[in-house]
Scaffold this active site. Structure first.
Site, PDB file in Angstrom:
ATOM      1  N   SER A   1     -15.079  18.213   3.381  1.00 13.13           N
ATOM      2  CA  SER A   1     -14.953  19.564   3.921  1.00 13.13           C
ATOM      3  C   SER A   1     -13.478  19.892   4.164  1.00 13.13           C
ATOM      4  CB  SER A   1     -15.737  19.639   5.213  1.00 13.13           C
ATOM      5  OG  SER A   1     -15.588  20.907   5.735  1.00 13.13           O
ATOM      6  N   GLY A   2     -13.043  21.023   3.637  1.00  9.69           N
ATOM      7  CA  GLY A   2     -11.653  21.455   3.828  1.00  9.69           C
ATOM      8  C   GLY A   2     -10.725  20.926   2.760  1.00  9.69           C
TER       9      GLY A   2
ATOM     10  N   THR B   1     -14.000  25.197  -2.495  1.00 12.54           N
ATOM     11  CA  THR B   1     -14.320  26.605  -2.709  1.00 12.54           C
ATOM     12  C   THR B   1     -13.131  27.334  -3.334  1.00 12.54           C
ATOM     13  OG1 THR B   1     -15.737  26.438  -0.808  1.00 12.54           O
ATOM     14  CG2 THR B   1     -15.215  28.647  -1.539  1.00 12.54           C
TER      15      THR B   1
ATOM     16  N   SER C   1     -15.518  26.911   6.199  1.00  9.37           N
ATOM     17  CA  SER C   1     -16.291  25.833   5.600  1.00  9.37           C
ATOM     18  C   SER C   1     -17.595  26.363   5.004  1.00  9.37           C
ATOM     19  CB  SER C   1     -16.579  24.813   6.688  1.00  9.37           C
ATOM     20  OG  SER C   1     -17.326  23.763   6.141  1.00  9.37           O
ATOM     21  N   SER C   2     -17.854  25.978   3.750  1.00  9.00           N
ATOM     22  CA  SER C   2     -19.122  26.397   3.135  1.00  9.00           C
ATOM     23  C   SER C   2     -20.225  25.547   3.747  1.00  9.00           C
ATOM     24  CB  SER C   2     -19.086  26.164   1.628  1.00  9.00           C
ATOM     25  OG  SER C   2     -17.845  26.511   1.106  1.00  9.00           O
TER      26      SER C   2
ATOM     27  N   GLY D   1     -19.029  17.968   0.231  1.00  8.41           N
ATOM     28  CA  GLY D   1     -18.610  16.618  -0.140  1.00  8.41           C
ATOM     29  C   GLY D   1     -19.237  15.575   0.771  1.00  8.41           C
TER      30      GLY D   1
ATOM     31  N   GLU E   1     -19.977  13.254   3.566  1.00  5.53           N
ATOM     32  CA  GLU E   1     -19.646  13.496   4.976  1.00  5.53           C
ATOM     33  C   GLU E   1     -19.929  12.272   5.801  1.00  5.53           C
ATOM     34  OE1 GLU E   1     -19.933  18.224   6.013  1.00  5.53           O
ATOM     35  OE2 GLU E   1     -21.529  16.937   6.729  1.00  5.53           O
TER      36      GLU E   1
HETATM   37  N1  LIG Z   1      -5.097  25.537  -3.791  1.00  8.68           N
HETATM   38  C1  LIG Z   1      -4.931  25.930  -2.550  1.00  8.68           C
HETATM   39  N2  LIG Z   1      -3.826  26.628  -2.213  1.00  8.68           N
HETATM   40  C2  LIG Z   1      -3.649  27.047  -0.950  1.00  8.68           C
HETATM   41  N3  LIG Z   1      -4.505  26.808   0.045  1.00  8.68           N
HETATM   42  C3  LIG Z   1      -5.627  26.119  -0.218  1.00  8.68           C
HETATM   43  C4  LIG Z   1      -5.901  25.659  -1.536  1.00  8.68           C
HETATM   44  N4  LIG Z   1      -7.066  25.030  -1.506  1.00  8.68           N
HETATM   45  C5  LIG Z   1      -7.500  25.098  -0.224  1.00  8.68           C
HETATM   46  N5  LIG Z   1      -6.639  25.765   0.536  1.00  8.68           N
HETATM   47  C6  LIG Z   1      -6.751  26.032   1.989  1.00  8.68           C
HETATM   48  O1  LIG Z   1      -7.678  25.142   2.526  1.00  8.68           O
HETATM   49  C7  LIG Z   1      -8.751  25.818   3.164  1.00  8.68           C
HETATM   50  C8  LIG Z   1     -10.040  25.085   2.912  1.00  8.68           C
HETATM   51  O2  LIG Z   1     -10.382  25.149   1.568  1.00  8.68           O
HETATM   52  P1  LIG Z   1     -11.874  25.319   1.089  1.00  8.68           P
HETATM   53  O3  LIG Z   1     -12.600  26.286   1.905  1.00  8.68           O
HETATM   54  O4  LIG Z   1     -11.830  25.544  -0.354  1.00  8.68           O
HETATM   55  O5  LIG Z   1     -12.422  23.896   1.378  1.00  8.68           O
HETATM   56  P2  LIG Z   1     -13.816  23.300   0.945  1.00  8.68           P
HETATM   57  O6  LIG Z   1     -13.530  22.073   0.212  1.00  8.68           O
HETATM   58  O7  LIG Z   1     -14.604  24.332   0.250  1.00  8.68           O
HETATM   59  O8  LIG Z   1     -14.459  22.965   2.319  1.00  8.68           O
HETATM   60  P3  LIG Z   1     -15.992  23.000   2.736  1.00  8.68           P
HETATM   61  O9  LIG Z   1     -16.630  21.822   2.155  1.00  8.68           O
HETATM   62  O10 LIG Z   1     -15.916  22.959   4.200  1.00  8.68           O
HETATM   63  O11 LIG Z   1     -16.496  24.270   2.235  1.00  8.68           O
HETATM   64  C9  LIG Z   1      -8.750  27.185   2.541  1.00  8.68           C
HETATM   65  O12 LIG Z   1      -9.262  28.132   3.430  1.00  8.68           O
HETATM   66  C10 LIG Z   1      -7.278  27.405   2.247  1.00  8.68           C
HETATM   67  O13 LIG Z   1      -6.641  27.889   3.402  1.00  8.68           O
HETATM   68 MG   LIG Z   2     -16.226  25.372   0.629  1.00  3.64          MG
END
Ligand SMILES: Nc1ncnc2c1ncn2[C@@H]1O[C@H](COP(=O)(O)OP(=O)(O)OP(=O)(O)O)[C@@H](O)[C@H]1O
Ligand SMILES: [Mg+2]
Length: 1110
Positions: free
Chosen positions: A107-108, A112, A160-161, A387, A389
C-alpha cells in the site's frame, strides 16, 4: 541521423538488475538506492519494471517523454514505465497479442499511479478522432469515480485503494480503443463502519459534506459538520494536500463524462447520505419480563430522515432492527435482537449498502464504457490490486488473509508466465533448454485454496456447519487438518515444535508465504466470511420506494425467497481470483513491481530495511535469479553488431555480410569463451553479465580510442583545410598584385608613348600645314587673276552685246513705226466708217453684263419685309432697276405665301383686313399686330364650365371672348361672354352662361370705335330691326381689333348682307333705348393712370377717358 542510445548508456548503477554483478541482496538494494538518489525511479529486471515511489512529481511524464518512448525498443532508452507501456501496446497492436499489465506492491507503493500512467500513455499514443477521444476520456474518467468511492486515507497512503481493480481495455485492429470492462475485487467494507486510528472512511463521504452545495445537502438532509456522523472518524478527517471540495466537483464532472444521468447521480448521493444517517442510529437496551433482552432505537430522527431519503416505511425498518426472522422448512421464527445484535445488524446493513453501491457503480461504468463494436477485440488488462499486507503484532485478519492469498496466486502466475516466456523464447531461438531452479509457491496456494483441506475450504465448512461455530472452532479445525503442512504454523498444531514459540499466540496461525511469514488472528474470520445480512433488513430495503435500493437488494424480493445460504465471502473471492488467473494466463504479462522507499510519505528518503522487506516479499531476487537462470542478457544480432563492431578490425567500420556472421566473427576475435554465449535464431544470448560488462568495458575503451582517432583526424583535417585555404588565398593575392604592377607599368609606357607620339604628330602637322597654306595661297592667286581676266572679258562682251541689242531695238522700233504708219495709212478710211457703233454696242453689252452680275451677287434676303435693294449703278438703267425690284418682291411674296396652310392664310387675311381697317386710324392697332387672332379664347366646347352655353348655341363659334358691357346708366362695366357665329352675336352671363342677348348679324348697322388705344366699341343696330328695341350695345374688349375685323369680314363673306360699316371717330352717337347718347373719347390725364374710365356725364354724354398714348 537518429542517435541510437541504449539502456547501457549513461547508466546510473545498473539499469537492468539482471546485469547486476555480483548479485546479492545488498548489491540489489545498493543499486536501487543509487538510482533512487539520482531520481532514477525505474529499474528493470529483464522486462519487469521496478518502480520506486518518488513521493513528489518528477518531470518525466511530459508529452515530450511520451514522444521519446513512442515506438522505441524496450532496452533502447533508460528504464521507464512508458517503455513497458509502449512495448505492451505495440505487441498488442502489431502482433495481435492480448496483454496484461500486472502492478503489485504494498500500500502506497504507487500501483494506482502506475496504472494511471500506463493508461494515459496508451491514450496518448493510440489513434485519435472524435469517437476514439470520447472512449479514451470515459476510460480515464472512470478512475476518479472509483477512487472517490473505493479509496480512503490510511496510515500508509492518503489515497489508498481499498479494492482490487482489473480493467480490460479493448482495442480494434488498428489499435484504437473501443471500450473497456472493469472488475472489482473485495472492497474493504468494514471501513464504512469503523476506521483504524489515523485513517478515514472512504473519500466520498468527506467530499460530499465539503463540496456539495447547501441546497444539495439540504435535499440529502445532511449537515456539513463531520462531527455529526458516527461513521466518520474525526482525528484525520482533513488530509493535507487533499481538497475534498474540489475533488467532489471533479468526481461529479467525471460521472457526467462517464455517462451517469442526473437522477442516477442523485440516487447515488442519497445512498451515501443514507449510510451516514444509518451510522447515527443508536440503540438502548430494554429488558422484557420473560427475561429476553430487547433493543429500542434511542432517537428516531435519523431513522426517519434515512427512511425519507430512501422511501422506506419507518416502521418496517424499525422492526427489521428489532427482530430477526429465520425461515426453515416453511416455518418462520422471529427472535428479538439485543442491543449488540441490533448494532451488528445496523453495521451489516451499512456495509452491505455501501459495498453493493460500489459494485453497482462498477457495473454502471461498465455499461457506459462497453465496446460497441461486435468484432474481435484486442485486450490490454491493467491489474491494480492490493499488495501483500503484513501488519505488525499479528493484527492481520481475514482481509489480509484474502489479500495475501491473491498475491500468492499472482506470484505463482508470475513465475509460471515468466518461465514459460523464457522457455518459449529459447524454443523460438533454437537454444537448448536448461532446467531452471526456482521456488514454486504452488504449495502455499494449495494450502489456502485446496478444495478438500485448504484453509478456505475449512473456513467455509465451519461457516456452514450446524451447531455452535466460533473462530476458535475454526482454528481447531485448521490445527487438525493443516498441521502437517510445512508452510502452516500454529501453537496447538500437532506439530509440537511451535509449542514453545511465544511469538505465536494461541488464537493465531501463521503461514509461510513466498514473501515471508504472516501471523493471522482468527478473530472475525467466521463472521467476515459469512458476511451475513439479516433477511428482514434486505426485505425492508427491497420495499423501499427507491429504484436503486431495490436493485441493490434483489434477495429481499419476497417472491424470490431463497432459503439457500448465499456463498461465503471467501468462496466468492476465490472464484473471482480463479477467473482472474485464467484470464491473465491467456495474455502476455507485463510486470510493474512498485516499491515504497519509506513509511513517511517523504521524498528523497530511502529506508533500506523497508525496501529490503519489500524486495524480499515481492520476490524480486527470485525474479532476477529466474531471469538469469538461463542467459542473463540477450540482444538481436543487428543492434549487437552495431554496438560492438568497433571491437574487431574485421567488422569495423562496415560489415557487409549478415549480422549474425558479423557477431560470430566479433566474438571469435574477442576470444569470448564459447560457454559464455549461445547463438539463437535472431539473438545472441549471453550467459553471464560479466561477459556483457567485458564487452561494454572494451567498447568504452574502444570508444575512447576512436574518439582520439576521430579527434586526431579531425584536427589534421582542420589544419590541412586551413593550410589549403591559406595557400589558395596567397596565390590569389599574388596574382592580383602582379596584375596590378603590370597594369601600372603599362600605363606609364602608354603615357610616354602618347607624349612622344603627340610631339611627332604636332611637328608633322605643322609642316603639312605650312605646305598646305603655301599651296592654298598659290591657288587663290591664280583664281583671282583668272577672275579678273574673266571679268574683263565678260564686261567687254556685255558691252558688245548691249550695243548690239540697242541697235536691234532701234531697228525694231523704227520698223514698227514704219509698219504702223503704213497700216494706219492703209486702214484709216475703213475704221472711221464702222468703229463708232461697234464700240458702243460692245460697251453697252459689257455694262449690262456687269450690272446683272453685280445684282446677282448683291440680291437681298427672301423676307418680304426686307426693304433693301442694291443701289442703281447707271442712270440710264433706272426703269429696269425699279421693275426688277418690283418683280423680285412679288416673287418672294409669292414664295412666302406658298408656304402657308389654309388656316394660316385666313388668319393673315384677317390681319390684312384689320390693317386695312385700322392702320393709322386707331391707336390700338399697332399693339394688335403681334397678337395672333385666336378666335375661340374661351374654348367653349372644351370647357365644362360653358357646357350649357355650347349646347344652346348650335352654330359654329367663330369667336368667343370675355367682354365688358358698359352700363348705360352709370358707365360701369359688367362682364359678358361674347360669342360670334356665322349669323349671330351672342352675349351671355359670365357666371351662369345664360344667353342675355342674341343679335343677328343682319340686324347690325355699324360698329363704332374710337381712334384711341381703348377697347370700346358700339354695336349699332339697324333701326326697326327686332333687336333694336333694347338699343345699341356699348362694349369693351381686349381683342377689339379682332372682333371688329371678324364682324366686318362676316359682312364680306355673307352674300345676303351688305358690308358692315366701321366708324372710327372719337365721338359717336349710341341709341340707348329712346335716347341718343354721345360717347366722347378724351385723352385722360395722369389721374386716370393706365386704366380707361367711363363716366356718364349727363343724359346726352358718356365720357370715356383714355390714357395718353405714349
Ligand atoms: N510515479 C509517481 N510520481 C509521483 N508520486 C507518486 C508516484 N507514484 C506514487 N506517488 C505518490 O504516492 C502516493 C501513493 O500512490 P498510490 O496511491 O498509487 O499507491 P498504491 O500502491 O495504489 O497504494 P494502495 O495499495 O494503498 O492503493 C500517490 O498518492 C502519490 O502521491
Ligand atoms: Mg492504489
Amino acid at each position: 541521423m537518429e542517435v541510437k542510445t541504449s539502456l547501457l548508456d549513461n547508466m546510473i548503477g545498473v539499469g537492468d538488475m539482471v546485469l547486476l554483478e555480483p548479485l546479492s541482496e545488498d548489491s540489489f538494494l545498493e543499486n536501487l538506492k543509487n538510482r533512487f538518489d539520482h531520481n532514477e525511479i525505474y529499474t528493470y529486471i529483464g522486462s519487469v519494471v521496478i518502480s520506486m515511489n518518488p513521493y513528489r512529481s518528477l518531470p518525466i511524464y511530459t508529452p515530450d517523454k511520451v514522444e521519446e518512448y513512442r515506438n522505441r525498443n524496450f532496452y533502447e532508452l533508460s528504464p521507464h514505465i512508458y517503455a513497458l507501456a509502449d512495448e505492451a501496446y505495440r505487441s498488442l497492436r502489431d502482433q495481435d497479442k492480448d496483454q496484461c499489465i500486472l502492478i503489485t506492491g504494498e500500500s502506497g507503493a504507487g500501483k494506482t499511479e502506475a496504472s494511471k500512467l500506463v493508461m494515459s500513455y496508451v491514450a496518448a499514443v493510440c489513434g485519435k478522432g472524435q469517437e476514439v477521444n470520447k472512449v479514451k476520456e470515459q476510460l480515464l474518467q472512470s478512475n476518479p469515480v472509483l477512487e472517490a468511492f473505493g479509496n480512503a486515507k490510511t496510515v500508509r497512503n492518503d489515497n489508498s485503494s481499498r479494492f482490487g481493480k482489473y480493467m480490460d481495455i479493448e482495442f480494434d485492429f488498428k489499435g484504437d480503443p473501443l471500450g473497456g470492462v472493469i472488475s472489482n475485487y473485495l472492497l474493504e467494507k468494514s471501513r464504512v463502519v469503523k476506521q483504524p486510528r489515523g485513517e478515514r472512511n472512504f473519500h466520498i463521504f468527506y467530499q460530499l459534506l465539503s463540496g456539495a452545495s447547501d441546497d444539495t445537502l439540504k435535499k440529502l438532509k445532511l449537515d456539513r459538520d463531520f462531527s455529526k456522523y458516527n461513521y466518520l472518524s474525526l482525528d484525520s478527517a482533513v488530509v493535507s494536500g487533499l481538497d475534498d471540495a474540489t475533488n467532489f466537483r471533479t468526481v461529479r464532472n467525471a460521472m457526467q463524462i462517464v455517462g451517469f444521468m442526473e437522477d442516477e447521480l442523485q440516487s447515488v448521493l442519497e445512498l451515501v447520505a443514507a449510510v451516514l444517517k444509518l451510522g447515527n442510529i443508536e440503540f438502548k437496551p430494554e429488558s422484557r419480563c420473560n427475561g429476553t433482552d430487547e433493543s429500542r432505537i434511542k432517537d428516531k430522527n435519523d431513522l426517519k430522515e434515512m427512511c425519507e431519503l430512501l422511501g422506506i416505511e419507518q416502521s418496517v425498518l424499525e422492526r427489521a432492527f428489532s427482530y430477526r426472522t429465520v425461515e426453515a422448512k416453511m416455518e418462520k421464527v422471529s427472535t428479538t435482537l439485543n442491543v449488540a445484535q441490533a448494532y451488528y445488524a445496523r453495521d451489516a446493513l451499512a456495509k452491505n449498502l455501501y459495498s453493493r453501491l460500489f459494485s453497482w457503480l462498477v457495473t454502471r461504468i461498465n455499461e457506459s464504457i462497453k465496446a460497441q463494436a461486435k468484432t474481435r477485440h484486442k485486450v490490454m488488462g491493467v491489474l491494480d490490486i492490493y499488495g501483500f499486507e503484513i501488519f505488525e503484532e499479528g493484527d492481520n485478519s481475514f482481509e489480509q488473509f484474502i489479500i495475501n492469498y491473491c498475491n500468492e496466486k499472482l506470484q505463482q502466475i508470475f513465475i509460471e508466465l515468466t518461465l514459460r516466456e523464457e522457455q518459449e523464447e529459447y524454443v523460438r531461438e533454437g537454444i537448448e533448454w536448461t532446467n531452471i531452479e526456482y521456488f514454486n509457491n504452488a504449495i502455499i496456494c494449495d494450502l489456502i485454496e485446496n478444495n478438500q483441506n485448504g484453509i478456505m475450504a475449512m473456513l467455509d465448512e465451519e461457516c456452514l456447519r450446524p451447531g455452535t461455530v466460533t473462530d476458535e472452532t475454526f482454528l481447531d479445525k485448521l490445527n487438525t487438518v493443516c498441521a502437517e503442512h510445512q508452510h502452516f504454523e500454529s501453537r496447538l498444531s500437532k506439530n509440537s515444535k511451535f509449542l514453545n514459540d511465544h511469538s505465536l499466540p494461541h488464537n493465531c496461525f501463521r503461514i509461510q508465504h513466498y514473501a515471508g511469514k504472516v501471523l493471522y488472528r482468527v478473530e472475525g474470520f467466521v463472521d467476515k466470511n459469512n458476511d451475513l445480512l439479516y433477511r428482514d433488513l434486505s426485505q425492508a430495503m427491497y420495499k423501499a420506494n427507491h429504484s436503486l435500493i431495490k436493485q441493490l437488494f434483489p434477495e429481499g424480493n419476497p417472491a424470490k425467497v431463497n432459503l439457500k445460504r448465499p456463498p461465503t465471502a471467501g468462496f466468492q473471492f476465490k472464484a473471482s481470483v480463479g477467473t482472474l488467473m485464467s484470464n491473465l494466463q491467456t495474455k502476455n504479462p507485463n510486470y510493474i513491481r512498485c516499491i515504497k522507499p519509506n513509511d513517511k510519505k517523504a521524498s528523497h528518503v530511502f529506508t533500506e530495511s523497508l525496501v529490503c522487506h519489500q524486495v524480499r516479499y515481492l520476490g524480486l531476487m527470485e525474479n532476477v535469479r529466474v531471469r538469469r537462470a538461463g542467459y542473463a542478457f540477450r540482444q538481436a544480432y543487428e543492434p549487437c553488431l552495431e554496438r560492438y563492431k568497433m571491437l574487431c578490425k574485421k567488422t569495423w567500420p562496415h560489415w557487409r555480410g549478415p549480422a549474425r556472421e558479423g557477431v560470430e566473427v566479433l566474438m571469435a576475435d574477442l576470444q569470448v569463451p564459447t560457454e559464455e554465449f549461445s547463438y539463437g535464431r535472431s539473438k545472441i544470448f549471453i550467459r553471464n553479465p560479466r561477459t556483457l560488462f567485458f564487452l561494454e568495458e572494451r567498447r568504452k575503451q574502444c570508444l575512447q580510442d576512436l574518439a582520439t582517432l576521430i579527434q586526431k583526424i579531425y584536427r589534421g583535417w582542420k589544419c590541412r583545410i586551413q593550410f589549403l585555404l591559406l595557400k589558395k588565398s596567397q596565390i590569389v593575392v599574388a596574382a592580383w598584385y602582379r596584375r596590378y604592377a603590370q597594369q601600372q607599368k603599362y600605363q606609364k609606357i602608354k603615357r610616354a608613348t602618347t607624349v612622344v607620339q603627340s610631339y611627332t604628330r604636332g611637328w608633322q602637322a605643322r609642316k603639312l600645314l605650312r605646305e598646305l597654306k603655301y599651296q592654298k595661297r598659290c591657288e587663290e592667286a591664280v583664281t583671282t587673276i583668272t577672275a579678273y581676266w574673266h571679268g574683263t572679258q565678260a564686261r567687254r562682251e556685255l558691252r558688245r552685246l548691249k550695243e548690239e541689242a540697242r541697235r536691234k531695238h532701234a531697228v525694231a522700233v523704227i520698223w514698227a513705226y514704219w509698219q504702223g504708219l503704213k497700216v494706219r495709212r492703209e486702214y484709216r478710211k475703213f475704221f472711221r466708217a464702222n468703229a463708232g457703233k461697234k464700240i458702243y454696242d460692245f460697251t453697252i453689252q459689257r455694262i449690262l453684263q456687269k450690272y446683272f452680275l453685280g445684282l446677282k451677287s448683291n440680291i437681298p434676303s427672301m423676307s418680304p419685309i426686307d426693304k433693301n435693294w442694291p443701289a442703281r449703278p447707271y442712270f440710264f438703267l433706272e426703269g429696269v432697276h425699279a421693275e426688277l425690284r418690283r418683280i423680285f418682291h412679288l416673287w418672294r411674296c409669292k414664295k412666302y405665301r406658298s408656304q402657308f396652310t389654309e388656316e394660316k392664310k385666313v388668319v393673315y387675311e384677317e390681319k390684312l383686313e384689320a390693317s386695312e381697317l385700322f392702320k393709322d386710324k386707331k391707336a390700338l392697332y399697332p399693339s394688335s399686330v403681334s397678337q395672333p387672332f385666336k378666335g375661340d379664347y374661351l374654348e367653349i366646347s372644351k370647357n365644362p364650365k360653358y357646357q350649357k352655353l355650347s349646347s344652346v348655341v348650335d352654330e359654329k363659334i367663330l369667336l368667343s371672348d370675355m367682354v365688358n358691357k358698359i352700363n348705360r346708366a352709370n358707365g360701369k362695366c359688367s362682364a359678358r361672354i361674347f360669342l360670334l357665329t356665322k349669323k349671330n352675336v351672342i352675349l351671355a352671363d359670365q357666371k351662369t352662361g345664360q344667353v342675355k342677348a342674341s343679335l343677328p348679324l343682319l340686324d347690325l348697322a355699324s360698329v363704332s370705335v374710337s381712334t384711341q388705344s381703348d377697347g370700346f366699341f358700339a354695336l349699332k343696330l339697324k333701326e326697326g330691326s327686332s333687336s333694336a328695341v333694347k338699343g345699341d350695345f356699348l362694349l369693351s374688349s381686349e381683342h377689339l381689333i379682332e372682333i371688329t375685323t371678324k364682324l366686318h369680314r362676316m359682312g364680306a363673306t355673307t352674300a345676303d348682307r351688305e358690308q358692315l360699316y366701321i366708324d372710327i371717330s372719337d365721338e359717336f352717337l349710341v341709341q340707348f333705348k329712346q335716347d341718343k347718347v354721345c360717347v366722347k373719347f378724351i385723352q385722360g390725364g395722369p389721374k386716370n393712370g393706365n386704366g380707361v374710365s367711363c363716366k356718364r356725364k349727363n343724359n346726352r354724354l358718356l365720357e370715356v377717358s383714355v390714357p395718353t398714348t405714349p
